[in-house]
Design a protein around this motif. Sequence first.
Motif, PDB file in Angstrom:
ATOM      1  N   LEU A 140      60.928  47.604  21.661  1.00 47.21           N
ATOM      2  CA  LEU A 140      61.125  46.224  21.022  1.00 47.21           C
ATOM      3  C   LEU A 140      59.825  45.602  21.179  1.00 47.21           C
ATOM      4  CD1 LEU A 140      62.713  43.927  19.577  1.00 47.21           C
ATOM      5  CD2 LEU A 140      63.181  43.151  21.660  1.00 47.21           C
ATOM      6  N   TYR A 141      59.477  45.186  19.999  1.00 46.52           N
ATOM      7  CA  TYR A 141      58.146  44.421  19.773  1.00 46.52           C
ATOM      8  C   TYR A 141      58.364  43.179  19.428  1.00 46.52           C
ATOM      9  CZ  TYR A 141      55.626  48.996  20.591  1.00 46.52           C
ATOM     10  OH  TYR A 141      55.443  50.105  21.021  1.00 46.52           O
ATOM     11  N   VAL A 142      57.724  42.092  19.950  1.00 49.67           N
ATOM     12  CA  VAL A 142      58.002  40.599  19.517  1.00 49.67           C
ATOM     13  C   VAL A 142      56.523  40.459  19.079  1.00 49.67           C
ATOM     14  CG1 VAL A 142      58.568  38.488  20.376  1.00 49.67           C
ATOM     15  CG2 VAL A 142      59.716  40.489  21.114  1.00 49.67           C
ATOM     16  N   ALA A 143      56.265  39.959  17.866  1.00 47.30           N
ATOM     17  CA  ALA A 143      55.196  39.390  17.228  1.00 47.30           C
ATOM     18  C   ALA A 143      55.169  37.644  17.332  1.00 47.30           C
ATOM     19  CB  ALA A 143      54.757  39.950  16.079  1.00 47.30           C
ATOM     20  N   GLU A 144      54.321  37.248  18.348  1.00 41.01           N
ATOM     21  CA  GLU A 144      54.526  35.710  18.441  1.00 41.01           C
ATOM     22  C   GLU A 144      53.611  35.242  17.492  1.00 41.01           C
ATOM     23  OE1 GLU A 144      55.141  34.202  22.431  1.00 41.01           O
ATOM     24  OE2 GLU A 144      54.543  36.240  22.960  1.00 41.01           O
ATOM     25  N   GLN A 145      53.095  34.009  17.402  1.00 33.70           N
ATOM     26  CA  GLN A 145      52.250  33.162  16.886  1.00 33.70           C
ATOM     27  C   GLN A 145      50.702  33.780  17.006  1.00 33.70           C
ATOM     28  OE1 GLN A 145      51.251  29.155  17.859  1.00 33.70           O
ATOM     29  NE2 GLN A 145      51.408  28.700  15.345  1.00 33.70           N
ATOM     30  N   ASN A 146      50.472  34.009  18.423  1.00 32.44           N
ATOM     31  CA  ASN A 146      49.117  34.769  18.672  1.00 32.44           C
ATOM     32  C   ASN A 146      49.240  35.695  19.812  1.00 32.44           C
ATOM     33  OD1 ASN A 146      46.275  34.995  18.440  1.00 32.44           O
ATOM     34  ND2 ASN A 146      46.011  32.980  18.558  1.00 32.44           N
ATOM     35  N   ARG A 147      50.305  36.506  19.703  1.00 34.85           N
ATOM     36  CA  ARG A 147      50.499  37.591  20.896  1.00 34.85           C
ATOM     37  C   ARG A 147      51.420  38.481  20.489  1.00 34.85           C
ATOM     38  NH1 ARG A 147      52.526  35.677  27.054  1.00 34.85           N
ATOM     39  NH2 ARG A 147      54.574  34.906  25.532  1.00 34.85           N
ATOM     40  N   VAL A 148      51.402  39.807  21.172  1.00 35.06           N
ATOM     41  CA  VAL A 148      52.285  40.703  20.752  1.00 35.06           C
ATOM     42  C   VAL A 148      53.013  41.191  21.982  1.00 35.06           C
ATOM     43  CG1 VAL A 148      53.011  42.915  19.566  1.00 35.06           C
ATOM     44  CG2 VAL A 148      51.367  41.289  18.638  1.00 35.06           C
ATOM     45  N   LEU A 149      54.138  41.267  22.386  1.00 34.64           N
ATOM     46  CA  LEU A 149      54.619  42.044  23.497  1.00 34.64           C
ATOM     47  C   LEU A 149      55.867  43.093  23.187  1.00 34.64           C
ATOM     48  CD1 LEU A 149      55.827  38.716  25.361  1.00 34.64           C
ATOM     49  CD2 LEU A 149      53.697  39.943  25.376  1.00 34.64           C
ATOM     50  N   ALA A 150      55.649  43.913  24.378  1.00 31.85           N
ATOM     51  CA  ALA A 150      56.602  45.124  24.357  1.00 31.85           C
ATOM     52  C   ALA A 150      57.579  45.248  25.242  1.00 31.85           C
ATOM     53  CB  ALA A 150      55.704  46.409  24.326  1.00 31.85           C
ATOM     54  N   PHE A 151      58.904  45.634  24.985  1.00 32.17           N
ATOM     55  CA  PHE A 151      60.033  45.520  25.647  1.00 32.17           C
ATOM     56  C   PHE A 151      60.773  46.722  25.648  1.00 32.17           C
ATOM     57  CE2 PHE A 151      59.189  41.100  24.635  1.00 32.17           C
ATOM     58  CZ  PHE A 151      59.071  40.572  25.573  1.00 32.17           C
ATOM     59  N   PRO A 152      60.415  47.702  26.489  1.00 30.52           N
ATOM     60  CA  PRO A 152      61.346  49.068  26.633  1.00 30.52           C
ATOM     61  C   PRO A 152      62.737  48.811  26.955  1.00 30.52           C
ATOM     62  CG  PRO A 152      59.977  48.779  28.421  1.00 30.52           C
ATOM     63  CD  PRO A 152      59.562  47.867  27.765  1.00 30.52           C
ATOM     64  N   ALA A 153      63.858  49.785  26.395  1.00 30.19           N
ATOM     65  CA  ALA A 153      65.192  49.628  26.935  1.00 30.19           C
ATOM     66  C   ALA A 153      65.697  47.898  26.733  1.00 30.19           C
ATOM     67  CB  ALA A 153      65.242  50.361  28.284  1.00 30.19           C
ATOM     68  N   ALA A 154      65.016  47.195  25.959  1.00 37.90           N
ATOM     69  CA  ALA A 154      65.535  45.982  25.825  1.00 37.90           C
ATOM     70  C   ALA A 154      67.004  45.649  25.800  1.00 37.90           C
ATOM     71  CB  ALA A 154      64.767  45.241  24.481  1.00 37.90           C
ATOM     72  N   GLN A 155      67.539  46.181  25.079  1.00 39.62           N
ATOM     73  CA  GLN A 155      69.055  46.322  25.011  1.00 39.62           C
ATOM     74  C   GLN A 155      69.833  46.386  26.447  1.00 39.62           C
ATOM     75  OE1 GLN A 155      67.539  48.609  23.888  1.00 39.62           O
ATOM     76  NE2 GLN A 155      68.620  50.512  24.129  1.00 39.62           N
ATOM     77  N   PHE A 156      69.450  47.096  27.440  1.00 44.68           N
ATOM     78  CA  PHE A 156      69.942  47.242  28.544  1.00 44.68           C
ATOM     79  C   PHE A 156      69.385  46.139  29.459  1.00 44.68           C
ATOM     80  CE2 PHE A 156      70.276  51.573  26.672  1.00 44.68           C
ATOM     81  CZ  PHE A 156      71.147  51.674  26.548  1.00 44.68           C
ATOM     82  N   PHE A 157      68.237  46.067  29.661  1.00 42.90           N
ATOM     83  CA  PHE A 157      67.599  45.114  30.609  1.00 42.90           C
ATOM     84  C   PHE A 157      67.902  43.799  30.068  1.00 42.90           C
ATOM     85  CE2 PHE A 157      64.439  48.463  31.729  1.00 42.90           C
ATOM     86  CZ  PHE A 157      64.470  48.160  32.942  1.00 42.90           C
ATOM     87  N   GLY A 158      68.002  43.369  28.851  1.00 41.50           N
ATOM     88  CA  GLY A 158      68.470  42.007  28.480  1.00 41.50           C
ATOM     89  C   GLY A 158      69.784  41.699  29.067  1.00 41.50           C
ATOM     90  N   GLU A 159      70.744  42.630  29.286  1.00 42.65           N
ATOM     91  CA  GLU A 159      72.025  42.254  29.637  1.00 42.65           C
ATOM     92  C   GLU A 159      71.994  41.933  31.237  1.00 42.65           C
ATOM     93  OE1 GLU A 159      74.532  45.421  28.818  1.00 42.65           O
ATOM     94  OE2 GLU A 159      74.885  44.650  27.021  1.00 42.65           O
ATOM     95  N   GLY A 167      55.579  44.603  28.366  1.00 46.44           N
ATOM     96  CA  GLY A 167      53.988  44.939  28.414  1.00 46.44           C
ATOM     97  C   GLY A 167      53.530  43.816  27.214  1.00 46.44           C
ATOM     98  N   VAL A 168      52.298  44.029  27.332  1.00 47.83           N
ATOM     99  CA  VAL A 168      51.426  43.031  26.545  1.00 47.83           C
ATOM    100  C   VAL A 168      50.706  44.018  25.558  1.00 47.83           C
ATOM    101  CG1 VAL A 168      49.781  41.257  26.378  1.00 47.83           C
ATOM    102  CG2 VAL A 168      51.211  41.376  28.087  1.00 47.83           C
ATOM    103  N   VAL A 169      50.953  43.963  24.401  1.00 50.48           N
ATOM    104  CA  VAL A 169      50.064  44.732  23.485  1.00 50.48           C
ATOM    105  C   VAL A 169      48.983  44.151  23.077  1.00 50.48           C
ATOM    106  CG1 VAL A 169      50.310  46.048  21.031  1.00 50.48           C
ATOM    107  CG2 VAL A 169      52.289  45.905  22.484  1.00 50.48           C
ATOM    108  N   VAL A 170      49.090  42.724  22.640  1.00 49.31           N
ATOM    109  CA  VAL A 170      47.977  42.154  22.088  1.00 49.31           C
ATOM    110  C   VAL A 170      47.874  40.702  22.936  1.00 49.31           C
ATOM    111  CG1 VAL A 170      46.738  40.654  20.268  1.00 49.31           C
ATOM    112  CG2 VAL A 170      47.983  42.880  19.736  1.00 49.31           C
ATOM    113  N   PRO A 171      46.888  40.311  23.957  1.00 50.21           N
ATOM    114  CA  PRO A 171      47.222  39.167  24.815  1.00 50.21           C
ATOM    115  C   PRO A 171      47.125  37.904  24.057  1.00 50.21           C
ATOM    116  CG  PRO A 171      45.510  40.727  25.379  1.00 50.21           C
ATOM    117  CD  PRO A 171      45.684  41.145  24.001  1.00 50.21           C
ATOM    118  N   GLN A 172      47.541  36.737  24.758  1.00 52.80           N
ATOM    119  CA  GLN A 172      47.531  35.528  24.053  1.00 52.80           C
ATOM    120  C   GLN A 172      46.168  35.154  23.526  1.00 52.80           C
ATOM    121  OE1 GLN A 172      50.623  33.485  23.821  1.00 52.80           O
ATOM    122  NE2 GLN A 172      49.267  32.493  22.509  1.00 52.80           N
TER     123      GLN A 172
END
Length: 422
Positions: A140-159, A167-172
Amino acid sequence: MKRSAIAVAAAVFVAAVLPSLAVAAPADNLQKLQSFKPTGTAPPEKVPQTGKNADAIEQNLKAIKLPQGFKIELYAIVPEARHMAVEPSTGVVFVGTRKNRVWQVTDRTKRRVADDVVQFASSVTFKVPNGVCFSPDGILYVAEQNRVLAFPAAQFFGEGGPDVAAGVVVPQGKLVPAEFESFNHGARACRVGPDKMLYIALGQPWNVPPKDKMAAMNKSGVSGIIRIGQDGKNREVYALGIRNSVGLDFNPADKTLWFTDNQVDGMGDDQPPGELNRATKAGQNFGFPWYGGGKVRTTEYKDAQIPKDVEFPVVEYAPHAADLGMSFYTGKMFPAKYQGGVFAAEHGSWNRTTPIGARIVYTAVNKDGTAGATEVFAEGWLTPNGEYMGRPVDVQQLQDGSLLVSDDFAGAIYRISYSGAK
């Protein structure tokens, strides 16, 4: 999938990818999350799925008009629901917002209605996490206003609570230059392309930008679409001349990138049109700010030299309808007429004497990859007296071929299905 196996898979991601990604500030908890260390964050927020609010939304849905054989139902109560990403293997839906939360929406029993809506990664301090998208292998990638984060196995860890592998793809502060960070046009949209690159639309902060800002915008890809490796490397500007795209998707048939674009305000009720565009290669320019939408010239750039080979939209939408999220329909539930075409959400106008929009439109796509006719598919969120009962933001397909529609005004996700004669 057992949790131990999930941890192993996430550890592989961390070992292979995270070392090449940027290290975040400790205050953001991301250093701890990258090392699988607990943050001590309180349990995440959960959203009740029943009650007066849900009952009222279901009642309002009775006013929605759809083609014969289709029906719309409440899928989930999700506050400020914006862009959605459906996890490829489980169908868990992740929902971005323009505030500071990302939601995880789970249908455990496959009744095609949410059982749980829980705040995702509550240990992370998000800022306008509007853009959410999955890679085919489930990151899962989350593109924020000025940063991009990565979350592997998000559906399992989120529970498991507030702490997730991250992980940080593009820093703040590195997605767009500081001078272009603004609450105006700061909601990003993203997709992982057929080339496995991450594509992100970067809206510029003005109605029409000053001429002395153009060189800097073009260099950084603001007022355009960039693409970047999933490890944060090899960033490049893919397309320019885009005012504020908040919806993009790839045509699975020919791999071309299509995107909506919101056009210039203050030019009157009936111009300029909204846009659906098609990018066939890197380096194309789509005409903004020389054109305010379609072929309507802006006052500010009416005497400026236009770039060579401007690409005009393949579809001109209604003026000021605020076209946002869009998706190609790849399912089999809907009739053949809709298969392979584009569904797009119109959020609804604000800069118009008589509001328009708050609906879903459909555009057929021809075998040669060009756009066919466009028609209204779902409407009724805008009442005859000009009041909004809802404002659609995004459209995404569930694994069964039904269509999800997010609504940030009502704070809900709807599901459109088809059961008529095929």
